[in-house]
Write an enzyme that holds these catalytic residues in place. Structure first.
Site, mmCIF file in Angstrom:
data_model
loop_
_atom_site.group_PDB
_atom_site.id
_atom_site.type_symbol
_atom_site.label_atom_id
_atom_site.label_comp_id
_atom_site.label_asym_id
_atom_site.label_seq_id
_atom_site.Cartn_x
_atom_site.Cartn_y
_atom_site.Cartn_z
ATOM 1 C CD GLU A 33 34.189 40.799 39.688
ATOM 2 O OE1 GLU A 33 34.955 39.828 39.631
ATOM 3 O OE2 GLU A 33 34.288 41.665 40.573
ATOM 4 C CE1 TYR A 116 34.435 36.119 42.458
ATOM 5 C CE2 TYR A 116 34.556 36.462 40.071
ATOM 6 C CZ TYR A 116 34.829 36.878 41.372
ATOM 7 O OH TYR A 116 35.479 38.050 41.571
ATOM 8 C CG ASP A 134 37.985 35.086 43.445
ATOM 9 O OD1 ASP A 134 38.089 34.923 44.673
ATOM 10 O OD2 ASP A 134 38.558 36.002 42.830
#
Ligand code: SF4
Length: 349
Positions: A33, A116, A134
């Protein structure tokens, strides 16, 4: 069928096969991520594989030397993210006895982990019912609901969180979040969304109102700052000089050649007759080559960069910099633009 069901179903049938999609390991999800926040999936795959093969778990990342971590991050940009991951790995190992936080609220305590990323890890690895919003998800939601509240305002953030929370209800949270991200990255893309093959086009309000390309809205236009960087490649026999960037600025922790930064565009002659340049050398200086300007865009900055190759035994600041053999240059973590210059214009010659 609900919109969220259709998007998840589309994801199951069309998703790209990615290493981090076959695991729930929170460390792997975290690394992927963070990398995906700054690079495209195809590029991230190689970086991810290299990173994981060196640091296969949070313990090995915590024990690594910072230079090693930055070297593996080289080319991804946003180096503070790598430094924060390194600090967080140490925190998990030293303060949490190696146990990875398994709740959204606990994940938020890790340095560099925002809402996020925390939501992505909590939902994918620990099945927590929380939506990860996001840039891709903002775009999808704004279009599906024809939502015109600017996404960079407190009101907008609240509104989009509500929409995402409404959609994630009764869904497998990890799959929902990944489906939305993938949908935004492959179907509902910024400039040319694939509305013709979109599985939710009949329910998309922006499509019916003709507002697709206006969305999502932002209040503040991005201001880009110009910076002018002049790098001096000082060759002293087979050695050259580097320094580590320490200030709270771009590329902190990476190495670079001696630098003169000017406030505006200036000609070479003006640079070498200026005080900043003169105080570095005694007497006459022979500039062997000046590169063409290289323009390098960061999120809020446009860098204009030149490299000056200088053969100089009269460099006065030798002790202020790290003197290294030219052959060793590749061992140091440097910004991508410098890495390319080293490869193309120093090591090839
Ligand atoms: Fe996005 Fe177009 Fe699908 Fe609407 S119809 S969700 S704008 S791809």
């Amino acid at each position: 069928m609900k919109i969220s069901d259709i998007i998840i179903d589309y994801y199951y049938k069309n998703k790209r096969e990615l290493v981090w999609r076959n695991t729930k390991n929170p460390y792997f999800i975290w690394v992927s991520e963070i990398m995906l926040q700054q690079t495209r999936v195809n590029q991230a795959k190689d970086f991810f594989n290299r990173f994981i093969s060196c640091f296969s778990d949070v313990q090995s990342l915590a024990e690594a030397d910072e230079n090693e971590v930055l070297k593996l991050w080289q080319g991804l940009g946003y180096y503070s993210r790598a430094r924060n991951m390194h600090l967080s790995a140490k925190f998990i190992v030293n303060e949490l006895k190696g146990s990875f936080p398994d709740k959204y609220k606990e994940l938020l305590k890790l340095k560099g982990v925002g809402e996020y990323t925390a939501a992505a890890i909590a939902s994918i690895s620990f099945n927590e019912q929380i939506a990860a919003v996001d840039g891709n998800v903002y775009r999808v939601l704004s279009r599906l609901f024809d939502e015109h509240t600017p996404i960079d305002t407190a009101k907008g953030k609240k509104r989009f969180k509500e929409l995402a929370a409404y959609m994630i209800e009764e869904q497998a949270p990890g799959d929902f979040n990944q489906a939305m991200m993938e949908f935004g990255a492959t179907v509902c893309i910024p400039a040319k969304p694939n509305c013709n093959r979109c599985p939710v086009s009949t329910q998309c309000l922006a499509l019916s109102k003709g507002t697709v390309l206006q969305l999502p809205l932002k209040k503040k236009a991005l201001k880009v700052k110009n910076r002018y960087l002049h790098y001096l490649i000082i060759i002293d026999n087979n050695n050259t000089f580097l320094q580590k960037r320490k200030n709270n600025d771009i590329w902190k922790g990476l190495y670079e050649f001696p630098l003169i930064e000017t406030q505006k565009l200036i000609k070479t002659q003006k640079l070498i007759s200026g005080d900043d340049f003169r105080k570095l050398f005694k007497g006459k200086v022979h500039i062997e080559h000046v590169s063409e300007v290289i323009r390098h865009r960061l999120s809020h900055q446009l860098l204009h960069i030149w490299f000056y190759k200088i053969v100089a035994e009269n460099f006065l600041e030798k002790t202020a910099f790290t003197s290294i053999s030219v052959d060793e240059l590749e061992k140091y973590p440097v910004p991508k633009v410098i890495e390319e210059y080293i490869r193309e214009s120093i090591l090839k010659n």
